[in-house]
Motif scaffolding. Structure first.
Motif, PDB file in Angstrom:
ATOM      1  N   ARG A 262     -18.830 -22.007  -7.404  1.00 17.63           N
ATOM      2  CA  ARG A 262     -17.594 -22.746  -7.164  1.00 17.63           C
ATOM      3  C   ARG A 262     -16.793 -22.808  -8.469  1.00 17.63           C
ATOM      4  O   ARG A 262     -17.309 -23.157  -9.522  1.00 17.63           O
ATOM      5  CB  ARG A 262     -17.888 -24.164  -6.675  1.00 17.63           C
ATOM      6  N   ALA A 265     -13.257 -18.331  -9.714  1.00 17.78           N
ATOM      7  CA  ALA A 265     -11.936 -17.698  -9.837  1.00 17.78           C
ATOM      8  C   ALA A 265     -11.141 -18.272 -11.011  1.00 17.78           C
ATOM      9  O   ALA A 265     -10.656 -17.516 -11.866  1.00 17.78           O
ATOM     10  CB  ALA A 265     -11.159 -17.837  -8.527  1.00 17.78           C
ATOM     11  N   LYS A 340      -8.956 -26.264  -2.812  1.00 18.62           N
ATOM     12  CA  LYS A 340      -9.155 -25.033  -2.053  1.00 18.62           C
ATOM     13  C   LYS A 340      -9.197 -23.804  -2.960  1.00 18.62           C
ATOM     14  O   LYS A 340      -9.984 -22.891  -2.735  1.00 18.62           O
ATOM     15  CB  LYS A 340      -8.033 -24.875  -1.024  1.00 18.62           C
ATOM     16  N   ASN A 341      -8.321 -23.799  -3.929  1.00 20.41           N
ATOM     17  CA  ASN A 341      -8.258 -22.653  -4.833  1.00 20.41           C
ATOM     18  C   ASN A 341      -7.616 -23.087  -6.157  1.00 20.41           C
ATOM     19  O   ASN A 341      -7.315 -24.276  -6.346  1.00 20.41           O
ATOM     20  CB  ASN A 341      -7.476 -21.494  -4.201  1.00 20.41           C
ATOM     21  N   HIS A 344      -4.079 -24.582  -5.759  1.00 22.74           N
ATOM     22  CA  HIS A 344      -4.135 -25.918  -5.158  1.00 22.74           C
ATOM     23  C   HIS A 344      -4.569 -26.943  -6.202  1.00 22.74           C
ATOM     24  O   HIS A 344      -4.032 -28.055  -6.264  1.00 22.74           O
ATOM     25  CB  HIS A 344      -5.109 -25.918  -3.976  1.00 22.74           C
TER      26      HIS A 344
END
Length: 394
Positions: A262, A265, A340-341, A344
Motif C-alpha cells: 500500500r 505508487a 484511493k490513490n 486523491h
C-alpha cells in the motif's frame, strides 16, 4: 732499451709497464703507443698515484693527464651531486615515515560484493545515528503525538522514555541496510556503464548520474517496500504488534498481501525524483569540488558535507510526495481516511490542511535526511577504501 726510456721487460714479449722521461706506457703491441699509463704516471720528481678530473692541468712540471680522467669525470658523481642526492633521499625517507600509519584493509575480490557490503554498512550506520529524528518526523507526518517537533519529542520521552526515540530502529536498520546496499550498488553500476570515457561522446543526452539515481531508487524501493510499511506500522501502533514477524502475519491475515505494498505508487513517484536529484547533486558537487580545488581524492569530512547538501536539495524538492506516502501507509488505523490513490491523497491533504499539510515535518525531516545522506555517502566511500581487491596490498 729503447730510445728515451728504459724497457723493463724483453722487447720480444708483450709488455706490461714501461718508464720514460715523459710518462708511462702500457701496451700489448709495441707498435701502438698510448699517451699516459694505466695506473700511474711517473714524472721527473717521482710517482703520482690517482687522478684529478677537476684539474685543468694534471702537472705543470712535465707530467701528463691521466688517460681515464674523462671517464671518471663523466660517470663518477661529484661531491656536490652526492650531497644533493643524499639530502633528497633523506627527505623522501622522512616523507615515507610520515605516511606510515594504521590502515585497515579487508580483501574482498568481487567488486559487486564490495559495493553491496559498503552500502549495507553505510545504511545501517546512517539510520542508527538519526533514528530519533526519524521517529519524530514520522509522528509529525501522521499527526499522532503533537503538532510540533518539541511537543512530539516531549510526548515520546514521557510515554516511552528515551528508548521510544529508537522504537522501530531495528526494523529500520533491517530495511535500510539491504535497501541502501541495493541503491548504492545500482547507482555505481549504472552510472559507470552510462558515463563516457575521456574524449568519448555522451552515451545519453541527459546526465548519467540522473538516470543512475532514478534506477537506484526504483530498485531498492521495489525490493524493500514491505519492510518500510511494517516499520511505519510498528512506529505508530506500538501496542498492536509484537514484532516484525507478528506484524507481517497480521497484515497478511487481516488485510491481504496487497496491503504490504500500500502506498507503493506514491513511493515510486517520490523515490524517482528524490533519488535522481540526490545522486545527481552528489555526483555534480563532487566533480565541482575536485575541479575547483584540483583534488582527485575527497576526504571524509568533505564527503559528509557534500552528501548532506545533496540530501537537503533532494528532500526539499520531493517532500510533499513523502508526506502522501506516509499517510497512505498508515491506512485506516484509528479511523483515518483511506486514500484511493496518490492524487486523491494529495487533494485531500490540501483540502483539509492546506499547503502547509504537504510540508508538515519538513524541519525534522531535513534534520534527519540531511545528516543521514551525508553519513551514508561518507561511510560508503570509506568502506570502499577499506574493502580492497585481492591483488591490492593490505
Amino acid at each position: 732499451m729503447t730510445k728515451g726510456g728504459v724497457q723493463m721487460l724483453d722487447d720480444k714479449k708483450d709488455g706490461f709497464f714501461s718508464v720514460c722521461n715523459s710518462g708511462s706506457q702500457w701496451s700489448l703491441d709495441q707498435n701502438n703507443v698510448y699517451p699516459g699509463g694505466l695506473f700511474a704516471s711517473v714524472g721527473q720528481m717521482g710517482i703520482e698515484f690517482g687522478v684529478s678530473p677537476d684539474s685543468p692541468s694534471p702537472r705543470d712540471n712535465g707530467g701528463i693527464k691521466a688517460p681515464f680522467s674523462d671517464f671518471f669525470l663523466k660517470y663518477l658523481p661529484s661531491q656536490e651531486e652526492t650531497r644533493v642526492v643524499g639530502v633528497a633521499e633523506g627527505e623522501a625517507a622522512s616523507k615515507t615515515k610520515k605516511k606510515v600509519g594504521l590502515k585497515l584493509k579487508i580483501k574482498v575480490s568481487n567488486p559487486s560484493l564490495r559495493r553491496l557490503i559498503s552500502g549495507a554498512i553505510a545504511g545501517a550506520v546512517s539510520r542508527t545515528c538519526v533514528a530519533p529524528l526519524e521517529t519524530i518526523r514520522t509522528h509529525l507526518m501522521v499527526g499522532s503525538s503533537g503538532s510540533s517537533t518539541l511537543e512530539v519529542f516531549n510526548n515520546i520521552v514521557q510515554t516511552d522514555g528515551w528508548k521510544g526515540l529508537f522504537r522501530g530502529n531495528f526494523v529500520n536498520v533491517i530495511r535500510v541496510a539491504p535497501s541502501k546496499a541495493i541503491e548504492l550498488f545500482a547507482f555505481d553500476t549504472v552510472n559507470k556503464q552510462l558515463s563516457p570515457t575521456p574524449g568519448e561522446e555522451p552515451k545519453i543526452p541527459i546526465p548519467s548520474s540522473l538516470v543512475a539515481g532514478a534506477c537506484a531508487g526504483v530498485s531498492s524501493t521495489l525490493l524493500t517496500y514491505p519492510l518500510e510499511l511494517v516499520k511505519t506500522r510498528l512506529t505508530i501502533e506500538k501496542n498492536m504488534y509484537d514484532g516484525i514477524l507478528d506484524a507481517f502475519l497480521k497484515i497478511l491475515q487481516k488485510e491481504g498481501p496487497g496491503e504490504l505494498y500500500r502506498g507503493l505508487a506514491p513511493s515510486l513517484i517520490g523515490v524517482i525524483p528524490y533519488a535522481a536529484t540526490n545522486y545527481f547533486a552528489y555526483d555534480t558537487l563532487r566533480k565541482v569540488y575536485s575541479k575547483v580545488l584540483k583534488e582527485e581524492k575527497i576526504g571524509n569530512i568533505e564527503t559528509l558535507l557534500i552528501g548532506s547538501l545533496a540530501g537537503a536539495i533532494s528532500s526539499s524538492a520531493t517532500f510533499p510526495l513523502e508526506v502522501t506516502r506516509k499517510q497512505m501507509q498508515v491506512g485506516a488505523l484509528n479511523g483515518r481516511q483511506v486514500y484511493k490513490n496518490v492524487f486523491h491523497a494529495l487533494s485531500s491533504i490540501l483540502k483539509q490542511e492546506g499547503i502547509h499539510g504537504l510540508y508538515k515535518g519538513l524541519g525534522p525531516s531535513c534534520m534527519k535526511l540531511v545528516p543521514a545522506a551525508g553519513i551514508s555517502f561518507m561511510c560508503y566511500e570509506a568502506c570502499k577504501r577499506i574493502l580492497v581487491d585481492k591483488d591490492e596490498e593490505v
